[in-house]
Design an enzyme around this catalytic site. Structure first.
Site, PDB file in Angstrom:
ATOM      1  CE  LYS A 168      42.448  32.007  37.033  1.00 17.68           C
ATOM      2  NZ  LYS A 168      41.626  33.505  37.266  1.00 17.68           N
ATOM      3  CG  ASP A 197      41.756  25.839  35.987  1.00 23.03           C
ATOM      4  OD1 ASP A 197      40.485  26.193  35.482  1.00 23.03           O
ATOM      5  OD2 ASP A 197      42.830  26.513  35.325  1.00 23.03           O
ATOM      6  CG  HIS A 198      35.973  28.163  37.156  1.00 21.93           C
ATOM      7  ND1 HIS A 198      36.825  29.053  37.190  1.00 21.93           N
ATOM      8  CD2 HIS A 198      35.100  28.378  36.262  1.00 21.93           C
ATOM      9  CE1 HIS A 198      36.435  29.939  36.323  1.00 21.93           C
ATOM     10  NE2 HIS A 198      35.276  29.543  35.661  1.00 21.93           N
ATOM     11  CE  LYS A 202      33.953  27.365  32.465  1.00 23.42           C
ATOM     12  NZ  LYS A 202      32.792  27.984  33.047  1.00 23.42           N
ATOM     13  CD  GLU A 236      35.692  36.491  30.700  1.00 25.57           C
ATOM     14  OE1 GLU A 236      35.016  36.530  31.608  1.00 25.57           O
ATOM     15  OE2 GLU A 236      36.947  36.766  30.676  1.00 25.57           O
ATOM     16  CG  ASP A 255      41.960  36.687  34.691  1.00 22.56           C
ATOM     17  OD1 ASP A 255      41.914  36.257  35.928  1.00 22.56           O
ATOM     18  OD2 ASP A 255      40.824  37.050  34.362  1.00 22.56           O
ATOM     19  CG  HIS A 260      40.664  29.203  33.275  1.00 28.48           C
ATOM     20  ND1 HIS A 260      40.284  28.769  34.537  1.00 28.48           N
ATOM     21  CD2 HIS A 260      40.239  30.640  33.729  1.00 28.48           C
ATOM     22  CE1 HIS A 260      39.928  29.466  35.479  1.00 28.48           C
ATOM     23  NE2 HIS A 260      39.878  30.733  35.066  1.00 28.48           N
ATOM     24  CE  LYS A 360      38.269  40.003  32.676  1.00 32.90           C
ATOM     25  NZ  LYS A 360      37.312  38.884  32.816  1.00 32.90           N
TER      26      LYS A 360
HETATM   27  C1  BG6 Z   1      38.055  33.704  36.142  1.00 32.37           C
HETATM   28  C2  BG6 Z   1      38.813  34.666  35.686  1.00 32.37           C
HETATM   29  O1  BG6 Z   1      39.083  32.481  36.632  1.00 32.37           O
HETATM   30  O2  BG6 Z   1      37.305  33.228  35.114  1.00 32.37           O
HETATM   31  C3  BG6 Z   1      37.900  35.742  35.426  1.00 32.37           C
HETATM   32  O3  BG6 Z   1      39.502  35.369  36.988  1.00 32.37           O
HETATM   33  C4  BG6 Z   1      36.929  35.209  34.118  1.00 32.37           C
HETATM   34  O4  BG6 Z   1      38.340  37.128  34.957  1.00 32.37           O
HETATM   35  C5  BG6 Z   1      36.441  33.998  34.522  1.00 32.37           C
HETATM   36  O5  BG6 Z   1      35.852  36.212  33.957  1.00 32.37           O
HETATM   37  C6  BG6 Z   1      35.799  33.478  33.420  1.00 32.37           C
HETATM   38  O6  BG6 Z   1      35.169  31.988  33.830  1.00 32.37           O
HETATM   39  P1  BG6 Z   1      33.801  31.532  33.248  1.00 32.37           P
HETATM   40  O7  BG6 Z   1      33.449  30.403  33.880  1.00 32.37           O
HETATM   41  O8  BG6 Z   1      32.664  32.509  33.176  1.00 32.37           O
HETATM   42  O9  BG6 Z   1      34.268  31.397  31.681  1.00 32.37           O
END
Ligand code: BG6
Length: 529
Positions: A168, A197-198, A202, A236, A255, A260, A360
């Protein structure tokens, strides 16, 4: 299984070792590799999920030798692997590390890489299979793919496969995502492309599918007849930290939302797929994205909220404003917060708003989905109006405390009938223990096994950008006049509360920590039968 019984990462729990392959990581000197990919690969090695015939080839501009790369990786893993390093597993992996240095624009790099892949194939028997992982900054994605193609590295011969994982962000708006898909499509077959997409790595995000489709009791109420609205919060606690340079070009909408958050929403809203084959699941997710009511400019102004954090004080500590963070313009217009209401135009969801928010520097790190059910139509308790009863709420906690809870009304013991809201709660850690994980383990393993279910197909990416493009356009045309409009450590701008309040609703504040045994709730209504 009894609560408290823990499950180790083992072959039995997760499957057999993946197929033989060489994994080539572009951007091997970068942060993503250090913090996420290397610990994830190490966790897979420790869980015996990597084959004997495996190797990693790091590629980046830094002029390391293979030995230096191994030493550096050994130092990094000690810092970033959660739960300490098991020496035997690390040694097993370290001797499978190789390195090629070069400039991503330079054709010589790819010729050198080709030689190294051939050498590795001989030494480690990787069967000609190659997984190219683009952990680089996004401007290199089309360049690397094009060079890989030109060097003949993506050509699949016989049974040997070549796959490319693209990190991403996939594009920064709709036209650039279309252009990137086109550039990638000129070199690779769609089946060779894994857009990562990480969030899909999860556990609780994947569990949305299991929860909905492996149980009989939820699906019948999972629709407009019973659901009042859905909320998705991705909060966050951290600010932009040292990523100001990137974040200034992205902002909260790009972002977090088309990637996500849309992944989470589509899994919650999609129809049951006919199977769990990647295409069957992706088809249903894409239908949801296409059913999201388009944002007209008026609707953007009315139903989308942007914010940027100003300075704040949390627990006596002063937190700087976004505009005072490193690499951020002092008059930056970049949003660090977004909230909006989406409407999905299909038979299941017509009239049910999906509210989403992300930001954030909010009070805590918490990602949750709330399915709020309709209130009972009639309550046979005299003197109790229906509005006084708390509606049933199903909360899916994605992080940090993975779990699912259901809120319902119960009678508070005593001679007078009083009602209170109580929680039935399932915590992942109570049942399955916790295993150190970055979330990337499953995704890397799936690429090696050739299972693209948890990755994004080209049309999904474009459908996601299609939804947010009008918002990007309106916000660009009308720069914000009120930034910064929320204090660091607060729940975001007042307009986001107003978005729900005017529809008679409110954001649910995420609870954190183990809430299986919450304190006794205050009574919501005192009644006489
Ligand atoms: C990333 C964003 O893809 O995901 C970051 O670029 C964000 O800005 C992060 O902080 C959040 O990931 P997680 O796994 O900490 O919720």
């Amino acid at each position: 299984m009894e609560p408290g019984h823990s499950v180790e990462v083992s072959q039995d729990a997760l499957g057999a070792p993946a197929a033989p392959c060489a994994m080539v990581i572009f951007g091997a000197g970068g942060d993503l590799t250090k913090r996420m990919l290397a610990p994830a690969i190490y966790n897979l090695a420790k869980g015996k999920l990597l084959p004997e015939e495996f190797a990693i080839i790091g590629v980046s501009i830094e002029p390391f030798s293979t030995d230096e790369f191994r030493q550096r990786a050994t130092k990094d893993i000690a810092e970033f692997a959660a739960g300490g390093v098991d020496l035997k597993s690390w040694e097993w992996l370290a001797k499978r590390l190789y390195y090629v240095s070069g400039d991503f624009h330079d054709p010589n790099l790819y010729n050198n890489l080709k030689e190294t892949i051939a050498q590795v194939d001989k030494e480690q028997n990787t069967a000609g299979n190659c997984l190219f992982y683009l952990a680089t900054s996004p401007e290199f994605f089309p360049i690397v793919v094009q060079h890989l193609g030109a060097a003949g590295l993506t050509k699949q011969d016989g049974t040997a496969w070549k796959r490319v994982v693209i990190e991403k962000p996939f594009g920064h708006d709709l036209p650039s995502a279309i252009a990137l898909n086109k550039a990638v499509g000129e070199v690779l077959d769609e089946k060779q492309v894994y857009r990562i997409d990480h969030y899909l790595g999860k556990e609780t995000v994947q569990n949305i599918l299991a929860f909905r489709f492996a149980n009989g009791i939820f699906e019948p109420v999972w629709n407009r007849r019973y659901v009042d609205h859905v909320q998705v919060t991705v909060a966050e606690e951290l600010g932009v930290e040292l990523r100001g340079g990137y974040y200034e070009t992205a902002g909260a909408l790009r972002d977090m939302v088309p990637n996500h958050i849309f992944q989470v929403i589509t899994l919650c809203a999609m129809e049951p797929p006919i199977s769990f084959d990647a295409d069957a699941v992706h088809d249903e997710q894409t239908k949801i994205l296409r059913a999201i009511q388009p944002f007209s400019p008026e609707k953007v102004l009315d139903q989308a909220v942007r914010g940027q954090y100003g300075e704040g004080i949390v627990a006596g500590k002063h937190l700087p404003a976004y505009r005072n963070e490193p690499q951020v313009a002092r008059d930056s217009q970049t949003p660090t917060y977004v909230a909006m209401a989406l409407h999905i135009d299909n038979w299941r969801w017509a009239g049910v708003p999906f509210y989403l928010r992300t930001g954030k520097r909010l009070p805590k790190r918490a990602t949750q989905v709330v399915i709020q059910f309709r209130r009972p139509p009639f309550v046979p308790f005299r003197k109790t109006s229906v509005e006084k009863l708390a509606p049933n709420e199903l909360v899916i906690n994605i992080q940090p405390d993975e779990g699912i809870s259901l809120k319902f009304e119960a009678k508070i013991p005593g001679s007078v009938v009083r009602l209170g809201a109580v929680n039935m709660s399932f915590q992942y850690s109570d049942y399955f223990g916790t295993t150190p994980s970055t979330g990337y383990e499953t995704l890397i393993y799936d690429c090696m096994m050739g299972d693209p279910t948890l990755f994004q197909r080209a049309d999904m990416v474009e459908a996601s950008w299609t939804v947010v493009q009008p918002i990007l356009d309106v916000w660009k045309a009308l720069p914000p006049r009120d930034f910064p409009n929320y204090a660091a450590g607060s729940w975001g701008p007042e307009q986001a509360d107003e978005l729900l309040r005017r529809e008679g609703r409110e954001w649910r504040i995420p609870t954190s920590g183990n809430n299986s045994h919450p304190p006794a709730p205050p009574p919501t209504a005192k009644t006489t039968t």
